[in-house]
Write an enzyme that holds these catalytic residues in place. Sequence first.
Site, PDB file in Angstrom:
ATOM      1  N   GLU A 188       0.797  -1.221   0.000  1.00 41.47           N
ATOM      2  CA  GLU A 188       0.000   0.000   0.000  1.00 41.47           C
ATOM      3  C   GLU A 188       0.839   1.286   0.000  1.00 41.47           C
ATOM      4  O   GLU A 188       0.815   2.063   0.959  1.00 41.47           O
ATOM      5  CB  GLU A 188      -0.975   0.002   1.185  1.00 41.47           C
ATOM      6  CG  GLU A 188      -1.914  -1.206   1.183  1.00 41.47           C
ATOM      7  CD  GLU A 188      -3.102  -1.071   2.142  1.00 41.47           C
ATOM      8  OE1 GLU A 188      -3.138  -0.102   2.920  1.00 41.47           O
ATOM      9  OE2 GLU A 188      -3.988  -1.935   2.099  1.00 41.47           O
TER      10      GLU A 188
ATOM     11  N   GLU B 215      -5.109  -8.889   0.591  1.00 42.59           N
ATOM     12  CA  GLU B 215      -5.743  -8.598   1.883  1.00 42.59           C
ATOM     13  C   GLU B 215      -7.218  -8.353   1.632  1.00 42.59           C
ATOM     14  O   GLU B 215      -7.598  -7.674   0.668  1.00 42.59           O
ATOM     15  CB  GLU B 215      -5.218  -7.304   2.528  1.00 42.59           C
ATOM     16  CG  GLU B 215      -3.937  -7.419   3.291  1.00 42.59           C
ATOM     17  CD  GLU B 215      -3.606  -6.113   4.009  1.00 42.59           C
ATOM     18  OE1 GLU B 215      -4.524  -5.402   4.471  1.00 42.59           O
ATOM     19  OE2 GLU B 215      -2.408  -5.805   4.101  1.00 42.59           O
TER      20      GLU B 215
HETATM   21  C1  NOJ Z   1      -4.388  -2.627   5.102  1.00 45.01           C
HETATM   22  C2  NOJ Z   1      -3.048  -2.668   5.721  1.00 45.01           C
HETATM   23  O1  NOJ Z   1      -2.099  -3.200   4.848  1.00 45.01           O
HETATM   24  C3  NOJ Z   1      -3.006  -3.375   7.063  1.00 45.01           C
HETATM   25  O2  NOJ Z   1      -1.804  -3.066   7.677  1.00 45.01           O
HETATM   26  C4  NOJ Z   1      -4.211  -2.963   7.879  1.00 45.01           C
HETATM   27  O3  NOJ Z   1      -4.158  -3.485   9.177  1.00 45.01           O
HETATM   28  C5  NOJ Z   1      -5.456  -3.402   7.174  1.00 45.01           C
HETATM   29  N1  NOJ Z   1      -5.533  -2.765   5.881  1.00 45.01           N
HETATM   30  C6  NOJ Z   1      -6.748  -3.054   7.919  1.00 45.01           C
HETATM   31  O4  NOJ Z   1      -6.859  -1.691   8.024  1.00 45.01           O
END
Ligand code: NOJ
Length: 445
Positions: A164, A352
């Site tokens: 990200e 994710e």
């Molecule tokens: C994206 C992120 O990569 C991760 O670190 C985070 O905990 C999750 N989303 C949930 O917000």
Amino acid sequence: MLQFPKDFLWGVSTSAYQIEGAWNEDGRGESVWDRFAHRPHNVADNHNGDVACDHYHRMPDDVALLKTLGMPAYHFSISWTRVLPAGCGAVNPAGLDFYDRLVDELLAAGITPMAVLHHWDFPQALQELGGWVNRASVDWFTDFARVMFNRLGDRVPLWATFNEPWVIAFLGYGSGIFAPGVCDYSQAYQTLHHLLLAHAKTVQLFRQDNHAGEIGIVLNPDHFIPATNRAEDIAACQRAYDENVGMFLRPLVFGEYPAQFMDWLGVHRPTIFPGDLAQIKGSFDYLGVNYYRTSTVTHDVGGGLLKAKIHSVSEPGWGRTEMDWGIHPAGLTHVLLDWKENYGNPKMMVTENGAAFPDAPDDTGAVNDPARINFLRAHIEATHAAIRQGANVRGYFAWSFMDNFEWASGYRPRFGLVYVDYPTQKRTPKASAHWFGRVAQQNGL
Ligand code: NOJ
């Protein structure tokens, strides 16, 4: 039963700062997240990652749990300052050994390791030299990547450079709600460019050194919808999309930034050297998709640089998560089809997807989380719908293996498939963990 393609990869994700703890042990150096979380008022309840899930000390047991649950793959990140305490220069052998052991444990358990080089915990020593705004960051990062490739490249088949980069640039350097807490959109866009360049040079290195396996980058696309069909909302929606998706995928796929959006940025446009974009073009084997939200966009003169108000929305009947995020499974199908249709149908992995709900053990100690099972089921179905329509999707990872440090929101939001009782560090697989393990084993639902 919805069957997934042969070789579809299922797994769970975590990141180093969110689970490891041991923040100052065995020679680990300080990261921007240590510095940021130790400062009052930056994180809810003044929580920090000092101990987190104590995974640094419990790693073999955690890998054993992954195996018991039947997880075929595990997506984790590497703490740069555990390996290079000052960010560059001397390597810390104890830090490097930790990841070496993690990979060996995973392989011995029959679990595919998927390593992300950087998930936001940037070295504080390098922050003091300007962080990602300094073009030297490109070399700092590739030097770190070289150390990791040399040590783990023989055993890790799947790599990602950044998790990200949008968050690093815009929450780290734009709004400043995440570390390092800079509020400056010129710095944010310069950071974005240096992240893409660091990514591209690292992929070049990976390819030059002929490492087996594949390397990519993990993005975090929202699905954006104009709030109305008024022209100004449609234009605002395009800007939100360009900041979040276009500014990453156009350079990665076509070697150019979105021209209209670059005009919009005016003085905040980053400095780009001749040749940079040509290096970024095509610099991936696959793309990671972290999907959480669908958002409506309204033109709003009070809406910052984008002049947009962005609001996450739910499909009818879905309610909202504990973090007040909307729940919109169909948005994931839209994102995957957008990438298929507009960016040449790259190899994609959902790296994710998940949600925070207020989970708690019942009287028997069991943690039943039907809301999470419904959430995951609907998003897995949405992934399948995209595949049926031709999207080249090769895997799906749930966020997260276990409850952990949710950045500026601290420990309250629980995203895990495994419940963590922080005072005792006891792990209890939630109903969703057993359910998801079965889905993975059956390659479908
Ligand atoms: C994206 C992120 O990569 C991760 O670190 C985070 O905990 C999750 N989303 C949930 O917000």
